[in-house]
Scaffold this motif. Structure first.
Motif, short mmCIF file in Angstrom:
data_model
loop_
_atom_site.label_atom_id
_atom_site.label_comp_id
_atom_site.label_asym_id
_atom_site.label_seq_id
_atom_site.Cartn_x
_atom_site.Cartn_y
_atom_site.Cartn_z
N GLU A 4 5.67 -6.90 -3.78
CA GLU A 4 5.96 -6.34 -2.47
C GLU A 4 6.09 -4.82 -2.54
O GLU A 4 5.59 -4.10 -1.69
CB GLU A 4 7.26 -6.95 -1.93
CG GLU A 4 7.68 -6.42 -0.56
CD GLU A 4 9.05 -6.91 -0.14
OE1 GLU A 4 9.66 -6.25 0.71
OE2 GLU A 4 9.50 -7.94 -0.69
N THR A 7 2.59 -3.28 -3.03
CA THR A 7 1.85 -3.28 -1.77
C THR A 7 2.32 -2.16 -0.85
O THR A 7 1.51 -1.46 -0.24
CB THR A 7 2.00 -4.63 -1.06
OG1 THR A 7 1.52 -5.67 -1.92
CG2 THR A 7 1.22 -4.66 0.24
N ARG A 8 3.64 -1.99 -0.78
CA ARG A 8 4.20 -0.96 0.08
C ARG A 8 3.81 0.44 -0.39
O ARG A 8 3.44 1.29 0.42
CB ARG A 8 5.73 -1.11 0.12
CG ARG A 8 6.39 -0.22 1.17
CD ARG A 8 7.83 -0.60 1.39
NE ARG A 8 8.70 -0.16 0.30
CZ ARG A 8 9.38 -0.97 -0.51
NH1 ARG A 8 9.26 -2.29 -0.37
NH2 ARG A 8 10.16 -0.49 -1.46
#
Length: 432
Positions: A4, A7-8
């Motif tokens: 996560e 991805t950010r």
């Protein structure tokens, strides 16, 4: 959680960096190839023959060649922010000065100076992306950046055609207005770069602490893993035989790219069209090429394969040039030029993902600049040979076949490089 965070971070740096560098390259490419549209009226006004025009359009790349490597090494030392700003401001001023060309000599001098001023921009951005994006994402990001080149043709062609219609306004020729008005954004954006661009991930205050730490650690780890096999010194980057091989591969693709930029408007215009009609029609092939280029680069990243993605694209472009030479109507020539655009544009992102597989640090700065400077001499040879052959034969056909042959050679060299690289690595770590 790590996925996560990854991805950010990738989304943030992509949105922050990629649209801006695309805008810079968009403006750069317009100033580099607007000579193709200016030639529709400038050549007659100044009495420039096809051979003189082809030589002068291509001499840009000798300035590029001579100053590329030192420019990229300076960028690596002083940072992209200051150096890219310098590049843009100086090339904008030189490009505007093209409006005051008086004949062959001043045409040659200013085209050479434009190349010298712009030297370091493209390889500098390629190097800059290697500071921010992990290798696995680099081809797709490079494709987005390089999409600015065909996009500049998509949007710049109708604009350039319209600016030529300003002929006589305030006593200036249409081609003079074209050079001046299309140069102004480069100067303005040069000053914007100083306040917007961030040199390294460590300095990215626009990232949260955990995002910045993840990116710095990821890039540091990747560089450490590459350290055992990658070349690091400037001389290693210049002397690596793989750099020379990629330079020759890039030579053919550059010959194809700048054949389009310098001669495509005249190839289309020979069917009796106006400058404005040429502008709109010349925008069609690169529109298709942008989509194909991004999809092809994503496929290359997803499969991890580079060699055949370069080879097949080069062969497609060579076929397109052959068909363009045989075309007898506007529709046929547009279809052929579309194949050329797709092939040339699609070959470049996977090609530019190759050098950083075996180079890092100063070696990457020198190696990437060497590939670009030697390779871009194809941008001199292709347009110059087409101009010379056209003057000798009265036709574009021989020159188009010549450039197609260079692209076939690029495909063959890419395959040979891949086989040579396979003997230097274990099967488990073999780059493709």
């Amino acid at each position: 959680m790590a996925s996560e965070l990854q991805t950010r971070v990738l989304r943030k740096i992509t949105l922050r960096i990629v649209p801006f560098i695309m805008l810079l390259y968009f403006v750069a490419f317009i100033d580099r190839v607007n000579i193709g549209f200016a030639s529709l009226t400038m050549n007659k006004d100044l009495g420039l023959s096809p051979a003189v025009y082809g030589f002068g359009a291509g001499i840009f790349f000798w300035g590029y060649f001579m100053f590329e490597v030192p420019s990229n090494i300076i960028l690596h030392k002083v940072g992209a922010r200051i150096w890219i700003a310098r590049v843009m401001i100086t090339w904008g001023l030189v490009s505007a000065a093209m409006a005051f060309v008086q004949g062959a000599t001043s045409f040659y001098i200013l085209r050479f100076l434009l190349g010298a001023a712009e030297a370091g921009f493209f390889p500098g951005i390629i190097l800059y992306l290697s500071y921010w994006f992990p290798a696995q994402q680099r081809a797709a990001v490079t494709a987005l950046f390089m999409a600015a080149a065909p996009l500049s043709t998509v949007l710049g062609s109708p604009l350039s055609g319209a600016l030529l219609e300003m002929d006589g306004l305030l006593g200036f020729k249409g081609w003079q207005w074209l050079f001046v008005l299309e140069a102004l954004p480069a100067v303005a954006l040069g000053f914007v770069v100083l306040g917007y661009l961030t040199d390294r991930p460590e300095q990215a205050k626009w990232l949260a602490d955990d995002e910045r730490n993840w990116l710095v650690q990821t890039m540091t780890t990747e560089n450490a893993q590459k350290a055992a096999t990658a070349s690091h010194s400037i001389w290693a980057g210049l002397a690596d035989i793989r750099v020379l091989a990629l330079s020759l591969v890039y030579f053919g693709t550059s010959a194809g790219l700048y054949t389009l930029g310098v001669w495509a408007p005249q190839i289309i215009k020979q069917f009796g069209l106006s400058a404005l009609q040429v502008g709109f029609l010349n925008a069609v092939p690169p529109t298709v090429a942008v989509i194909a280029m991004i999809l092809w680069a994503r496929h290359s990243d997803r499969t991890g394969e580079r060699t055949w993605h370069v080879v097949l694209a080069c062969v497609l472009a060579a076929i397109g040039l052959g068909l363009a030479g045989m075309a007898t109507g506007v529709v046929a020539v547009l279809m052929a030029l579309t194949l050329v655009n797709i092939g040339i544009s699609s070959s470049k992102p996977p090609l530019w993902s190759m050098p950083t597989m075996f180079l890092s640090g100063s070696a990457a700065a020198a190696g990437i600049a060497t590939i670009n400077s030697i390779g871009n001499l194809g941008g001199f040879v292709g347009p110059a040979m087409i101009g010379w052959i056209k003057e000798q034969t009265g036709s574009f056909v021989g020159g188009l076949y010549f450039v197609g042959g260079l692209l076939v050679l690029s495909a063959v060299l890419t395959l040979l490089l891949s086989r040579s690289q396979a003997t230097r690595t274990e099967p488990a770590t073999q780059p493709r």
